[in-house]
Design a protein around this motif. Structure first.
Motif, PDB file in Angstrom:
ATOM      1  N   PHE A  75       0.854  -1.181   0.000  1.00 21.83           N
ATOM      2  CA  PHE A  75       0.000   0.000   0.000  1.00 21.83           C
ATOM      3  C   PHE A  75       0.894   1.236   0.000  1.00 21.83           C
ATOM      4  O   PHE A  75       1.675   1.455   0.919  1.00 21.83           O
ATOM      5  N   GLU A  76       0.782   2.047  -1.060  1.00 19.24           N
ATOM      6  CA  GLU A  76       1.660   3.201  -1.222  1.00 19.24           C
ATOM      7  C   GLU A  76       1.109   4.419  -0.490  1.00 19.24           C
ATOM      8  O   GLU A  76       0.861   5.459  -1.097  1.00 19.24           O
ATOM      9  N   GLY A  77       0.950   4.275   0.800  1.00 19.31           N
ATOM     10  CA  GLY A  77       0.396   5.393   1.571  1.00 19.31           C
ATOM     11  C   GLY A  77       1.380   5.989   2.540  1.00 19.31           C
ATOM     12  O   GLY A  77       1.000   6.770   3.419  1.00 19.31           O
ATOM     13  N   GLY A  78       2.664   5.639   2.399  1.00 23.42           N
ATOM     14  CA  GLY A  78       3.682   6.144   3.310  1.00 23.42           C
ATOM     15  C   GLY A  78       4.042   7.595   3.039  1.00 23.42           C
ATOM     16  O   GLY A  78       3.670   8.174   2.012  1.00 23.42           O
ATOM     17  N   SER A  79       4.784   8.177   3.970  1.00 24.75           N
ATOM     18  CA  SER A  79       5.195   9.566   3.821  1.00 24.75           C
ATOM     19  C   SER A  79       6.135   9.731   2.634  1.00 24.75           C
ATOM     20  O   SER A  79       7.035   8.923   2.402  1.00 24.75           O
ATOM     21  N   ALA A  80       5.942  10.799   1.894  1.00 20.86           N
ATOM     22  CA  ALA A  80       6.825  11.106   0.768  1.00 20.86           C
ATOM     23  C   ALA A  80       7.853  12.160   1.162  1.00 20.86           C
ATOM     24  O   ALA A  80       8.623  12.634   0.330  1.00 20.86           O
ATOM     25  N   GLY A  81       7.875  12.493   2.458  1.00 25.39           N
ATOM     26  CA  GLY A  81       8.755  13.546   2.932  1.00 25.39           C
ATOM     27  C   GLY A  81      10.171  13.084   3.236  1.00 25.39           C
ATOM     28  O   GLY A  81      10.465  11.881   3.309  1.00 25.39           O
ATOM     29  N   PHE A  82      11.049  14.041   3.427  1.00 25.36           N
ATOM     30  CA  PHE A  82      12.447  13.780   3.746  1.00 25.36           C
ATOM     31  C   PHE A  82      12.919  14.763   4.826  1.00 25.36           C
ATOM     32  O   PHE A  82      12.317  15.816   5.022  1.00 25.36           O
ATOM     33  N   ARG A  83      14.007  14.379   5.492  1.00 30.23           N
ATOM     34  CA  ARG A  83      14.664  15.286   6.434  1.00 30.23           C
ATOM     35  C   ARG A  83      16.079  15.540   5.925  1.00 30.23           C
ATOM     36  O   ARG A  83      16.805  14.595   5.625  1.00 30.23           O
ATOM     37  N   GLU A  84      16.457  16.789   5.859  1.00 29.53           N
ATOM     38  CA  GLU A  84      17.801  17.125   5.392  1.00 29.53           C
ATOM     39  C   GLU A  84      18.831  16.816   6.472  1.00 29.53           C
ATOM     40  O   GLU A  84      18.603  17.057   7.661  1.00 29.53           O
ATOM     41  N   ALA A  85      19.970  16.257   6.044  1.00 25.79           N
ATOM     42  CA  ALA A  85      21.049  15.909   6.965  1.00 25.79           C
ATOM     43  C   ALA A  85      22.368  15.941   6.206  1.00 25.79           C
ATOM     44  O   ALA A  85      22.410  16.318   5.022  1.00 25.79           O
ATOM     45  N   GLY A 108      24.016  10.359  -2.544  1.00 29.83           N
ATOM     46  CA  GLY A 108      24.236  10.671  -3.948  1.00 29.83           C
ATOM     47  C   GLY A 108      25.657  11.098  -4.252  1.00 29.83           C
ATOM     48  O   GLY A 108      26.098  11.016  -5.403  1.00 29.83           O
ATOM     49  N   ALA A 109      26.383  11.542  -3.235  1.00 27.76           N
ATOM     50  CA  ALA A 109      27.737  12.029  -3.451  1.00 27.76           C
ATOM     51  C   ALA A 109      28.779  10.916  -3.414  1.00 27.76           C
ATOM     52  O   ALA A 109      29.600  10.783  -4.315  1.00 27.76           O
ATOM     53  N   CYS A 110      28.740  10.088  -2.351  1.00 27.60           N
ATOM     54  CA  CYS A 110      29.771   9.050  -2.211  1.00 27.60           C
ATOM     55  C   CYS A 110      29.261   7.649  -2.507  1.00 27.60           C
ATOM     56  O   CYS A 110      30.041   6.695  -2.572  1.00 27.60           O
ATOM     57  N   GLY A 111      27.950   7.505  -2.677  1.00 28.95           N
ATOM     58  CA  GLY A 111      27.391   6.208  -3.025  1.00 28.95           C
ATOM     59  C   GLY A 111      27.266   5.223  -1.881  1.00 28.95           C
ATOM     60  O   GLY A 111      26.914   4.065  -2.104  1.00 28.95           O
ATOM     61  N   SER A 112      27.531   5.650  -0.671  1.00 32.82           N
ATOM     62  CA  SER A 112      27.444   4.732   0.465  1.00 32.82           C
ATOM     63  C   SER A 112      25.991   4.446   0.830  1.00 32.82           C
ATOM     64  O   SER A 112      25.124   5.320   0.732  1.00 32.82           O
ATOM     65  N   ALA A 113      25.728   3.199   1.220  1.00 29.57           N
ATOM     66  CA  ALA A 113      24.395   2.804   1.667  1.00 29.57           C
ATOM     67  C   ALA A 113      24.289   3.133   3.153  1.00 29.57           C
ATOM     68  O   ALA A 113      25.066   2.622   3.974  1.00 29.57           O
ATOM     69  N   GLU A 114      23.363   3.985   3.499  1.00 28.83           N
ATOM     70  CA  GLU A 114      23.218   4.458   4.866  1.00 28.83           C
ATOM     71  C   GLU A 114      21.916   3.961   5.477  1.00 28.83           C
ATOM     72  O   GLU A 114      20.864   3.963   4.830  1.00 28.83           O
ATOM     73  N   ARG A 115      21.987   3.543   6.741  1.00 24.83           N
ATOM     74  CA  ARG A 115      20.789   3.143   7.470  1.00 24.83           C
ATOM     75  C   ARG A 115      20.039   4.385   7.930  1.00 24.83           C
ATOM     76  O   ARG A 115      20.637   5.324   8.470  1.00 24.83           O
ATOM     77  N   VAL A 116      18.733   4.376   7.709  1.00 27.97           N
ATOM     78  CA  VAL A 116      17.920   5.528   8.078  1.00 27.97           C
ATOM     79  C   VAL A 116      17.974   5.781   9.573  1.00 27.97           C
ATOM     80  O   VAL A 116      18.057   6.928  10.029  1.00 27.97           O
ATOM     81  N   ASP A 117      17.946   4.698  10.367  1.00 26.36           N
ATOM     82  CA  ASP A 117      17.903   4.878  11.821  1.00 26.36           C
ATOM     83  C   ASP A 117      19.201   5.426  12.410  1.00 26.36           C
ATOM     84  O   ASP A 117      19.273   5.724  13.602  1.00 26.36           O
ATOM     85  N   ALA A 118      20.238   5.564  11.573  1.00 29.18           N
ATOM     86  CA  ALA A 118      21.461   6.223  12.035  1.00 29.18           C
ATOM     87  C   ALA A 118      21.293   7.736  12.024  1.00 29.18           C
ATOM     88  O   ALA A 118      22.093   8.466  12.618  1.00 29.18           O
ATOM     89  N   TYR A 119      20.235   8.218  11.336  1.00 27.86           N
ATOM     90  CA  TYR A 119      19.985   9.644  11.219  1.00 27.86           C
ATOM     91  C   TYR A 119      18.724  10.074  11.974  1.00 27.86           C
ATOM     92  O   TYR A 119      18.643  11.199  12.461  1.00 27.86           O
ATOM     93  N   ILE A 120      17.747   9.183  11.999  1.00 27.59           N
ATOM     94  CA  ILE A 120      16.489   9.461  12.683  1.00 27.59           C
ATOM     95  C   ILE A 120      15.911   8.140  13.167  1.00 27.59           C
ATOM     96  O   ILE A 120      15.875   7.161  12.424  1.00 27.59           O
ATOM     97  N   SER A 121      15.493   8.099  14.427  1.00 26.21           N
ATOM     98  CA  SER A 121      15.027   6.828  15.003  1.00 26.21           C
ATOM     99  C   SER A 121      13.711   6.391  14.376  1.00 26.21           C
ATOM    100  O   SER A 121      12.924   7.212  13.899  1.00 26.21           O
ATOM    101  N   ASP A 122      13.471   5.075  14.397  1.00 24.19           N
ATOM    102  CA  ASP A 122      12.212   4.549  13.871  1.00 24.19           C
ATOM    103  C   ASP A 122      11.032   5.089  14.665  1.00 24.19           C
ATOM    104  O   ASP A 122       9.964   5.348  14.109  1.00 24.19           O
ATOM    105  N   LYS A 123      11.218   5.267  15.973  1.00 27.37           N
ATOM    106  CA  LYS A 123      10.129   5.785  16.804  1.00 27.37           C
ATOM    107  C   LYS A 123       9.760   7.201  16.394  1.00 27.37           C
ATOM    108  O   LYS A 123       8.577   7.535  16.286  1.00 27.37           O
ATOM    109  N   GLU A 124      10.774   8.029  16.160  1.00 26.80           N
ATOM    110  CA  GLU A 124      10.476   9.403  15.761  1.00 26.80           C
ATOM    111  C   GLU A 124       9.786   9.431  14.410  1.00 26.80           C
ATOM    112  O   GLU A 124       8.841  10.205  14.193  1.00 26.80           O
ATOM    113  N   ARG A 125      10.244   8.589  13.497  1.00 28.04           N
ATOM    114  CA  ARG A 125       9.590   8.532  12.184  1.00 28.04           C
ATOM    115  C   ARG A 125       8.149   8.069  12.315  1.00 28.04           C
ATOM    116  O   ARG A 125       7.257   8.570  11.626  1.00 28.04           O
TER     117      ARG A 125
END
Length: 240
Positions: A75-85, A108-125
């Protein structure tokens, strides 16, 4: 929010969407030109119909309800938003997805795969997403209470609480798209909810006409249907 309705790209007529939004393209009611369904109504409502169609086949999965739940379309009802970091590896600016079903993104700059929860917790999201859904639901409720204006004649029209994604203006006949006025995911969730309730009622009516053993099986199907809908709305039927 721009108010565009459902306008044919060839003749400019205001044409209605098909009843089944899974149809990839539909023809203008006036000139027959093909219009892409998802481009008009959005992937949210299309995915709601896909999930509703899956739920309609629940009875065929009585022998394997676990597979029925597992194979449910997303179901494509998730948030389409982003947080700048800033990327933790190269310090380049990145956009961290707020969609709770997305667990990884690529810098997009270095191509590294980053975990989202390293930037924002799942609870906060999750908290952010719940607030988004509540706001969308409240906006849709206000639209139903106040009515929706027509983009062509400005006439105000009643909005039924039946999972509709469009309203035909009672003054000029133009097609009014609800997603021009409220969040598309709120409209899709409403459509999905009404579809699920209709399937539930059908299953319960069937129970009254069958023997006890068949009724027990049908109740299991209803439970599986509810599980699919809850999982889809809360976190998507599949992760990315």
């Amino acid at each position: 929010m721009a108010e565009r309705g459902v306008t044919c790209h060839r003749c400019g007529a205001s044409t209605p969407l098909p009843a089944d939004l899974r149809v990839p393209v539909f023809g203008c009611a006036f000139c027959g030109a093909e219009i892409e369904t998802a481009a008009v109504v959005g992937p949210e409502a299309v995915s709601a119909d896909a999930l509703h169609h899956h739920v309609a086949g629940a009875a065929a999965h009585r022998s394997d309800l676990r597979e029925f739940v597992r194979s449910a379309p997303r179901f494509e009802g998730g948030s389409a938003g982003f947080r700048e970091a800033r990327c933790r590896r190269c310090d380049a600016p990145v956009e961290v997805p707020l969609d709770v079903t997305v667990h990884q993104f690529t810098c997009g700059a270095c191509g590294s795969a980053e975990r989202v929860d390293a930037y924002i917790s799942d609870k906060e999201r999750l908290d952010i997403d719940m607030a988004r859904q509540i706001a969308g639901n409240e906006a849709l409720a206000r639209l139903r209470a106040e009515g929706v204006p027509c983009v062509r004649c400005a006439g105000r029209n009643a909005v039924p609480d039946d999972g509709s994604v469009q309203v035909v203006c009672r003054f000029c006949g133009a097609t009014i798209l609800l997603t021009d006025h409220v969040d598309a995911s709120a409209v899709a969730r409403s459509r999905l909810k009404h579809g699920a309730l209709a399937r539930r009622d059908e299953a319960l009516r069937a129970n009254a006409a069958v023997e006890r053993r068949a009724r027990t099986v049908s109740i299991a199907v209803v439970v599986a249907v509810v599980v699919v809908i809850v999982v889809a709305i809360a976190a998507g039927a599949a992760t990315r």
